[in-house]
Design a protein around this motif. Structure first.
Motif, PDB file in Angstrom:
ATOM      1  N   VAL A 195      45.152  35.523  42.859  1.00 35.83           N
ATOM      2  CA  VAL A 195      46.176  35.113  42.300  1.00 35.83           C
ATOM      3  C   VAL A 195      46.946  33.889  42.718  1.00 35.83           C
ATOM      4  O   VAL A 195      46.433  33.455  43.818  1.00 35.83           O
ATOM      5  N   LYS A 196      47.923  33.439  42.049  1.00 34.46           N
ATOM      6  CA  LYS A 196      48.528  32.185  42.287  1.00 34.46           C
ATOM      7  C   LYS A 196      49.736  32.472  43.117  1.00 34.46           C
ATOM      8  O   LYS A 196      50.292  33.511  43.513  1.00 34.46           O
TER       9      LYS A 196
ATOM     10  N   ILE B 213      43.881  41.449  32.943  1.00 34.64           N
ATOM     11  CA  ILE B 213      43.206  40.487  32.960  1.00 34.64           C
ATOM     12  C   ILE B 213      41.905  40.573  33.087  1.00 34.64           C
ATOM     13  O   ILE B 213      41.216  41.418  34.126  1.00 34.64           O
TER      14      ILE B 213
ATOM     15  N   MET C 135      50.683  41.075  31.185  1.00 38.41           N
ATOM     16  CA  MET C 135      51.251  42.487  31.851  1.00 38.41           C
ATOM     17  C   MET C 135      50.708  43.716  31.170  1.00 38.41           C
ATOM     18  O   MET C 135      50.428  44.679  31.549  1.00 38.41           O
TER      19      MET C 135
ATOM     20  N   TYR D 105      49.280  47.092  32.043  1.00 39.57           N
ATOM     21  CA  TYR D 105      50.404  48.058  32.151  1.00 39.57           C
ATOM     22  C   TYR D 105      51.147  48.493  31.200  1.00 39.57           C
ATOM     23  O   TYR D 105      52.323  49.330  31.477  1.00 39.57           O
TER      24      TYR D 105
ATOM     25  N   GLN E  85      53.216  48.734  42.295  1.00 41.15           N
ATOM     26  CA  GLN E  85      52.302  48.286  41.434  1.00 41.15           C
ATOM     27  C   GLN E  85      51.894  46.719  41.640  1.00 41.15           C
ATOM     28  O   GLN E  85      50.588  46.482  41.254  1.00 41.15           O
ATOM     29  N   CYS E  86      52.542  45.954  41.986  1.00 36.19           N
ATOM     30  CA  CYS E  86      52.188  44.616  42.209  1.00 36.19           C
ATOM     31  C   CYS E  86      51.988  44.006  43.482  1.00 36.19           C
ATOM     32  O   CYS E  86      51.121  43.135  43.838  1.00 36.19           O
TER      33      CYS E  86
ATOM     34  N   LYS F 283      40.400  42.013  36.714  1.00 36.60           N
ATOM     35  CA  LYS F 283      41.199  41.240  37.632  1.00 36.60           C
ATOM     36  C   LYS F 283      42.454  41.688  37.800  1.00 36.60           C
ATOM     37  O   LYS F 283      43.306  41.676  39.030  1.00 36.60           O
ATOM     38  N   MET F 284      43.241  42.244  36.673  1.00 36.75           N
ATOM     39  CA  MET F 284      44.268  42.814  36.877  1.00 36.75           C
ATOM     40  C   MET F 284      44.673  43.841  35.682  1.00 36.75           C
ATOM     41  O   MET F 284      44.139  43.631  34.622  1.00 36.75           O
TER      42      MET F 284
ATOM     43  N   MET G  49      59.551  37.954  39.228  1.00 34.57           N
ATOM     44  CA  MET G  49      58.605  36.800  39.757  1.00 34.57           C
ATOM     45  C   MET G  49      59.324  35.298  39.607  1.00 34.57           C
ATOM     46  O   MET G  49      58.885  34.652  40.469  1.00 34.57           O
TER      47      MET G  49
ATOM     48  N   CYS H 194      48.440  42.868  45.345  1.00 32.53           N
ATOM     49  CA  CYS H 194      47.726  41.723  44.885  1.00 32.53           C
ATOM     50  C   CYS H 194      48.696  40.427  44.973  1.00 32.53           C
ATOM     51  O   CYS H 194      48.442  39.266  45.545  1.00 32.53           O
ATOM     52  N   HIS H 195      50.120  40.435  44.600  1.00 40.62           N
ATOM     53  CA  HIS H 195      50.871  39.339  44.538  1.00 40.62           C
ATOM     54  C   HIS H 195      51.649  39.153  45.759  1.00 40.62           C
ATOM     55  O   HIS H 195      52.288  38.115  45.866  1.00 40.62           O
TER      56      HIS H 195
ATOM     57  N   SER I 157      41.247  38.577  44.262  1.00 41.54           N
ATOM     58  CA  SER I 157      41.366  38.426  42.621  1.00 41.54           C
ATOM     59  C   SER I 157      41.823  36.861  42.533  1.00 41.54           C
ATOM     60  O   SER I 157      41.713  36.470  41.110  1.00 41.54           O
TER      61      SER I 157
ATOM     62  N   TYR J  94      53.346  32.090  43.470  1.00 43.66           N
ATOM     63  CA  TYR J  94      54.448  32.271  42.499  1.00 43.66           C
ATOM     64  C   TYR J  94      55.949  31.750  43.355  1.00 43.66           C
ATOM     65  O   TYR J  94      57.057  31.452  42.627  1.00 43.66           O
TER      66      TYR J  94
HETATM   67  C1  HEC Z   1      44.598  43.693  41.092  1.00 38.07           C
HETATM   68  C2  HEC Z   1      45.342  42.713  41.461  1.00 38.07           C
HETATM   69  C3  HEC Z   1      46.548  42.605  40.648  1.00 38.07           C
HETATM   70  C4  HEC Z   1      47.735  43.474  40.571  1.00 38.07           C
HETATM   71  C5  HEC Z   1      47.713  44.882  41.168  1.00 38.07           C
HETATM   72  C6  HEC Z   1      48.745  42.754  39.660  1.00 38.07           C
HETATM   73  N1  HEC Z   1      48.186  41.542  39.334  1.00 38.07           N
HETATM   74 FE1  HEC Z   1      49.270  40.138  38.342  1.00 38.07          FE
HETATM   75  N2  HEC Z   1      48.037  38.937  38.293  1.00 38.07           N
HETATM   76  C7  HEC Z   1      46.505  39.064  38.940  1.00 38.07           C
HETATM   77  C8  HEC Z   1      45.739  38.078  38.724  1.00 38.07           C
HETATM   78  C9  HEC Z   1      44.443  37.716  39.485  1.00 38.07           C
HETATM   79  C10 HEC Z   1      46.326  37.188  37.955  1.00 38.07           C
HETATM   80  C11 HEC Z   1      45.778  35.819  37.433  1.00 38.07           C
HETATM   81  C12 HEC Z   1      46.059  34.462  38.474  1.00 38.07           C
HETATM   82  C13 HEC Z   1      47.468  34.281  38.542  1.00 38.07           C
HETATM   83  O1  HEC Z   1      48.085  34.016  37.445  1.00 38.07           O
HETATM   84  O2  HEC Z   1      48.029  34.311  39.444  1.00 38.07           O
HETATM   85  C14 HEC Z   1      47.565  37.880  37.471  1.00 38.07           C
HETATM   86  C15 HEC Z   1      48.449  37.330  36.739  1.00 38.07           C
HETATM   87  C16 HEC Z   1      49.900  37.736  36.462  1.00 38.07           C
HETATM   88  C17 HEC Z   1      50.596  37.162  35.435  1.00 38.07           C
HETATM   89  C18 HEC Z   1      50.586  35.977  34.668  1.00 38.07           C
HETATM   90  C19 HEC Z   1      51.274  34.662  35.044  1.00 38.07           C
HETATM   91  C20 HEC Z   1      50.921  33.678  34.163  1.00 38.07           C
HETATM   92  O3  HEC Z   1      50.686  32.804  34.620  1.00 38.07           O
HETATM   93  O4  HEC Z   1      51.135  33.661  32.955  1.00 38.07           O
HETATM   94  C21 HEC Z   1      51.968  37.851  35.734  1.00 38.07           C
HETATM   95  C22 HEC Z   1      53.087  37.978  34.890  1.00 38.07           C
HETATM   96  C23 HEC Z   1      51.552  38.869  36.553  1.00 38.07           C
HETATM   97  N3  HEC Z   1      50.191  38.888  37.003  1.00 38.07           N
HETATM   98  C24 HEC Z   1      52.462  40.039  36.926  1.00 38.07           C
HETATM   99  C25 HEC Z   1      52.044  41.168  37.693  1.00 38.07           C
HETATM  100  C26 HEC Z   1      52.968  42.248  38.087  1.00 38.07           C
HETATM  101  C27 HEC Z   1      54.301  42.296  37.272  1.00 38.07           C
HETATM  102  C28 HEC Z   1      52.215  43.310  38.571  1.00 38.07           C
HETATM  103  C29 HEC Z   1      52.778  44.536  38.769  1.00 38.07           C
HETATM  104  C30 HEC Z   1      53.404  45.505  37.787  1.00 38.07           C
HETATM  105  C31 HEC Z   1      51.145  42.961  38.608  1.00 38.07           C
HETATM  106  N4  HEC Z   1      50.625  41.440  37.995  1.00 38.07           N
HETATM  107  C32 HEC Z   1      49.986  43.323  39.343  1.00 38.07           C
HETATM  108  C33 HEC Z   1      46.339  40.263  39.948  1.00 38.07           C
HETATM  109  C34 HEC Z   1      47.049  41.412  39.932  1.00 38.07           C
END
Ligand code: HEC
Length: 109
Positions: A52-53, A77, A73, A88, A31-32, A84-85, A104, A35-36, A50, A55
């Motif tokens: 992403v930062k 977003i 989550m 879940y 799932q993650c 962007k996200m 993470m 992007c991450h 998108s 981590y």
């Molecule tokens: C379509 C792309 C995408 C997917 C798939 C994705 N993310 Fe993200 N996520 C992002 C973006 C863009 C951000 C905002 C920028 C950042 O904080 O990195 C973000 C932010 C986050 C944050 C917020 C962090 C904070 O600073 O508060 C978390 C927690 C997170 N993601 C967890 C997950 C997890 C766990 C999964 C899988 C279940 C996931 N993401 C799947 C794109 C994605």
């Protein structure tokens, strides 16, 4: 017999623990990761798109708050009308989300 039972319980506990660990990894990969990234750096095509930062960066980790991370989550977003996200909340349980956030945290350098 008693000690055998104890050994059996111990094996069962270890197996359950490793199964849970595998679940987090599987969820992350399914799932993650797209992007991450596998390493949490977000250096994937979709990650760069998108925005992403990274981590592994301690500063990014510091700015990430557990309760806000949970909300993101669950709700996903949306920025300027663009998703962007994904949210879940229908795909993962609270426990799974907590475990993913803990996962993470482990990316921190
Ligand atoms: C379509 C792309 C995408 C997917 C798939 C994705 N993310 Fe993200 N996520 C992002 C973006 C863009 C951000 C905002 C920028 C950042 O904080 O990195 C973000 C932010 C986050 C944050 C917020 C962090 C904070 O600073 O508060 C978390 C927690 C997170 N993601 C967890 C997950 C997890 C766990 C999964 C899988 C279940 C996931 N993401 C799947 C794109 C994605």
């Amino acid at each position: 017999m008693k000690s055998l039972t104890r050994i059996y319980v111990a094996i069962l506990l270890v197996t359950t623990a490793s199964l849970q660990a595998a679940d987090v990894k599987t969820n992350w990969e399914k799932q993650c990761l797209k992007c991450h990234g596998a390493d949490g750096k977000g250096q994937t095509k979709m990650g760069r798109q998108s925005g992403v930062k990274d981590y592994t960066d301690p500063k990014v980790q510091e700015e990430m708050k557990d309760d806000k991370a949970m909300t993101i989550m669950k709700e996903g977003i949306v920025e300027n009308g663009k998703k962007k996200m994904d949210p879940y909340k229908d795909k993962l349980t609270d426990e799974e989300m907590k475990a993913l956030i803990a996962h993470m945290r482990s990316f921190k350098k």
